[in-house]
Design a protein around this motif. Structure first.
Motif, PDB file in Angstrom:
ATOM      1  N   ARG A   4      49.348  32.420  41.201  1.00 12.66           N
ATOM      2  CA  ARG A   4      48.385  31.330  41.055  1.00 12.66           C
ATOM      3  C   ARG A   4      49.112  30.012  41.279  1.00 12.66           C
ATOM      4  O   ARG A   4      50.328  29.932  41.131  1.00 12.66           O
ATOM      5  CB  ARG A   4      47.775  31.330  39.646  1.00 12.66           C
ATOM      6  CG  ARG A   4      46.805  32.466  39.404  1.00 12.66           C
ATOM      7  CD  ARG A   4      46.200  32.341  38.024  1.00 12.66           C
ATOM      8  NE  ARG A   4      45.167  33.347  37.815  1.00 12.66           N
ATOM      9  CZ  ARG A   4      44.539  33.516  36.671  1.00 12.66           C
ATOM     10  NH1 ARG A   4      44.835  32.752  35.635  1.00 12.66           N
ATOM     11  NH2 ARG A   4      43.605  34.423  36.548  1.00 12.66           N
ATOM     12  N   GLU A 131      36.699  32.042  34.574  1.00 10.04           N
ATOM     13  CA  GLU A 131      36.535  33.135  35.538  1.00 10.04           C
ATOM     14  C   GLU A 131      35.448  34.107  35.088  1.00 10.04           C
ATOM     15  O   GLU A 131      34.841  34.788  35.903  1.00 10.04           O
ATOM     16  CB  GLU A 131      37.857  33.871  35.742  1.00 10.04           C
ATOM     17  CG  GLU A 131      38.402  34.524  34.496  1.00 10.04           C
ATOM     18  CD  GLU A 131      39.865  34.886  34.627  1.00 10.04           C
ATOM     19  OE1 GLU A 131      40.189  36.054  34.372  1.00 10.04           O
ATOM     20  OE2 GLU A 131      40.673  34.018  34.971  1.00 10.04           O
ATOM     21  N   LEU A 160      35.953  38.522  39.482  1.00  8.84           N
ATOM     22  CA  LEU A 160      35.748  37.425  38.544  1.00  8.84           C
ATOM     23  C   LEU A 160      35.888  36.107  39.295  1.00  8.84           C
ATOM     24  O   LEU A 160      36.514  36.043  40.349  1.00  8.84           O
ATOM     25  CB  LEU A 160      36.773  37.497  37.408  1.00  8.84           C
ATOM     26  CG  LEU A 160      36.669  38.736  36.516  1.00  8.84           C
ATOM     27  CD1 LEU A 160      37.824  38.791  35.537  1.00  8.84           C
ATOM     28  CD2 LEU A 160      35.342  38.762  35.776  1.00  8.84           C
ATOM     29  N   GLY A 161      35.327  35.065  38.722  1.00  9.25           N
ATOM     30  CA  GLY A 161      35.325  33.764  39.370  1.00  9.25           C
ATOM     31  C   GLY A 161      36.717  33.231  39.654  1.00  9.25           C
ATOM     32  O   GLY A 161      37.677  33.530  38.951  1.00  9.25           O
ATOM     33  N   ASP A 162      36.810  32.421  40.707  1.00 15.69           N
ATOM     34  CA  ASP A 162      38.092  31.825  41.078  1.00 15.69           C
ATOM     35  C   ASP A 162      38.479  30.737  40.089  1.00 15.69           C
ATOM     36  O   ASP A 162      37.655  30.262  39.309  1.00 15.69           O
ATOM     37  CB  ASP A 162      38.037  31.276  42.506  1.00 15.69           C
ATOM     38  CG  ASP A 162      36.974  30.197  42.709  1.00 15.69           C
ATOM     39  OD1 ASP A 162      36.068  30.079  41.856  1.00 15.69           O
ATOM     40  OD2 ASP A 162      37.039  29.481  43.713  1.00 15.69           O
ATOM     41  N   ILE A 163      39.751  30.353  40.123  1.00 14.08           N
ATOM     42  CA  ILE A 163      40.227  29.270  39.265  1.00 14.08           C
ATOM     43  C   ILE A 163      40.650  28.106  40.150  1.00 14.08           C
ATOM     44  O   ILE A 163      40.988  28.291  41.315  1.00 14.08           O
ATOM     45  CB  ILE A 163      41.392  29.722  38.363  1.00 14.08           C
ATOM     46  CG1 ILE A 163      42.570  30.180  39.211  1.00 14.08           C
ATOM     47  CG2 ILE A 163      40.957  30.805  37.399  1.00 14.08           C
ATOM     48  CD1 ILE A 163      43.853  30.244  38.441  1.00 14.08           C
ATOM     49  N   ARG A 170      41.371  22.721  35.905  1.00 15.87           N
ATOM     50  CA  ARG A 170      41.061  24.087  35.466  1.00 15.87           C
ATOM     51  C   ARG A 170      40.141  24.157  34.255  1.00 15.87           C
ATOM     52  O   ARG A 170      39.321  25.046  34.147  1.00 15.87           O
ATOM     53  CB  ARG A 170      42.344  24.850  35.133  1.00 15.87           C
ATOM     54  CG  ARG A 170      43.014  25.384  36.332  1.00 15.87           C
ATOM     55  CD  ARG A 170      44.076  26.359  35.931  1.00 15.87           C
ATOM     56  NE  ARG A 170      44.896  26.649  37.078  1.00 15.87           N
ATOM     57  CZ  ARG A 170      45.965  27.390  37.042  1.00 15.87           C
ATOM     58  NH1 ARG A 170      46.361  27.904  35.900  1.00 15.87           N
ATOM     59  NH2 ARG A 170      46.660  27.611  38.118  1.00 15.87           N
ATOM     60  N   PRO A 175      33.538  28.269  38.695  1.00 17.30           N
ATOM     61  CA  PRO A 175      33.827  29.012  39.929  1.00 17.30           C
ATOM     62  C   PRO A 175      32.635  29.147  40.863  1.00 17.30           C
ATOM     63  O   PRO A 175      31.491  29.238  40.427  1.00 17.30           O
ATOM     64  CB  PRO A 175      34.264  30.387  39.420  1.00 17.30           C
ATOM     65  CG  PRO A 175      33.858  30.474  38.012  1.00 17.30           C
ATOM     66  CD  PRO A 175      33.648  29.095  37.501  1.00 17.30           C
ATOM     67  N   TYR A 178      35.514  34.075  44.318  1.00 11.43           N
ATOM     68  CA  TYR A 178      36.145  35.128  43.517  1.00 11.43           C
ATOM     69  C   TYR A 178      37.663  35.117  43.640  1.00 11.43           C
ATOM     70  O   TYR A 178      38.214  34.690  44.652  1.00 11.43           O
ATOM     71  CB  TYR A 178      35.678  36.512  43.989  1.00 11.43           C
ATOM     72  CG  TYR A 178      34.197  36.734  43.911  1.00 11.43           C
ATOM     73  CD1 TYR A 178      33.547  36.804  42.691  1.00 11.43           C
ATOM     74  CD2 TYR A 178      33.451  36.899  45.065  1.00 11.43           C
ATOM     75  CE1 TYR A 178      32.191  37.027  42.625  1.00 11.43           C
ATOM     76  CE2 TYR A 178      32.090  37.137  45.020  1.00 11.43           C
ATOM     77  CZ  TYR A 178      31.465  37.196  43.783  1.00 11.43           C
ATOM     78  OH  TYR A 178      30.119  37.419  43.733  1.00 11.43           O
ATOM     79  N   GLN A 179      38.290  35.675  42.633  1.00 11.37           N
ATOM     80  CA  GLN A 179      39.701  36.033  42.712  1.00 11.37           C
ATOM     81  C   GLN A 179      39.767  37.430  43.349  1.00 11.37           C
ATOM     82  O   GLN A 179      38.743  38.071  43.534  1.00 11.37           O
ATOM     83  CB  GLN A 179      40.316  36.110  41.317  1.00 11.37           C
ATOM     84  CG  GLN A 179      40.304  34.812  40.557  1.00 11.37           C
ATOM     85  CD  GLN A 179      40.892  34.985  39.184  1.00 11.37           C
ATOM     86  OE1 GLN A 179      42.016  35.436  39.015  1.00 11.37           O
ATOM     87  NE2 GLN A 179      40.118  34.611  38.174  1.00 11.37           N
TER      88      GLN A 179
END
Length: 186
Positions: A4, A131, A160-163, A170, A175, A178-179
């Motif tokens: 990350r 996320e 899960l949602g992106d960061i 943050r 989001p 996605y991650q």
């Protein structure tokens, strides 16, 4: 091993229960091979799925509430670095999260966030679980690639949602993508 912005190197594990409770583990490392651990987070909370996302195709929007977040340090150095960051960047309630001279205790869990005690010392880590506000599950069959075996196995992936790539954003970011997906290990 996930990379990350920051850079941060981590591995993650999530357990979701039928009563909407969840438990998450995030293991942070010093190196991009995830071989030199610094600290781990143990996160407990509740998630409620709401409706299909209007912004992200195939996603479901969700609300989550954190009950507890604990931290386990994996070395004295990691403890000193992390505690200094928490004491420096968190509010008054966290200024003495752990005293600077405290020695590292292997396996000890220190509470960063408690909904009951209304204490949240996670800001110094740039920690947020946003996320969980965008969720997608995909199931499919994957062919087996063994020479003598025919057939397939069921695969279930959790998106899960992106960061946000900027640490300062943050804590507020919602989001829209996605991650990389996590695979169901069961």
């Amino acid at each position: 091993c996930e990379v990350r912005p920051g850079p941060e190197f981590l591995t993650r594990s999530y357990i979701f229960y039928a009563n909407r409770l969840f438990k998450a583990y995030q293991f942070y490392y010093r190196d991009p091979s995830c071989r030199d651990p610094t600290y781990s987070l143990v996160i407990k909370g509740k998630i409620r799925l709401r409706q299909a996302s209007w912004i992200t195709r195939g996603a479901t929007e969700a609300d989550y509430h954190l009950h507890k977040v604990g931290i386990v340090f994996h070395s004295q150095g990691a403890m000193q670095e992390t505690v200094a960051r928490i004491n420096q960047t968190s509010g008054e309630q966290c200024s003495g999260f752990l005293s600077p001279g405290r020695t590292w205790t292997p396996g000890a869990l220190y509470e960063l966030l408690s909904a009951k005690a209304e204490r949240d010392c996670t800001a110094g880590l740039g920690f947020a679980m946003h996320e969980l506000s965008l969720v997608r599950v995909e199931k499919y069959e994957q062919p087996l690639l063994l020479q003598k075996s025919q057939g397939s196995r069921d695969v279930e992936e959790l998106y899960l949602g992106d960061i946000h790539t900027e640490w300062s954003e943050r804590l507020h970011y919602r989001p829209t993508g996605y991650q990389r997906p996590l695979q169901n290990a069961m």
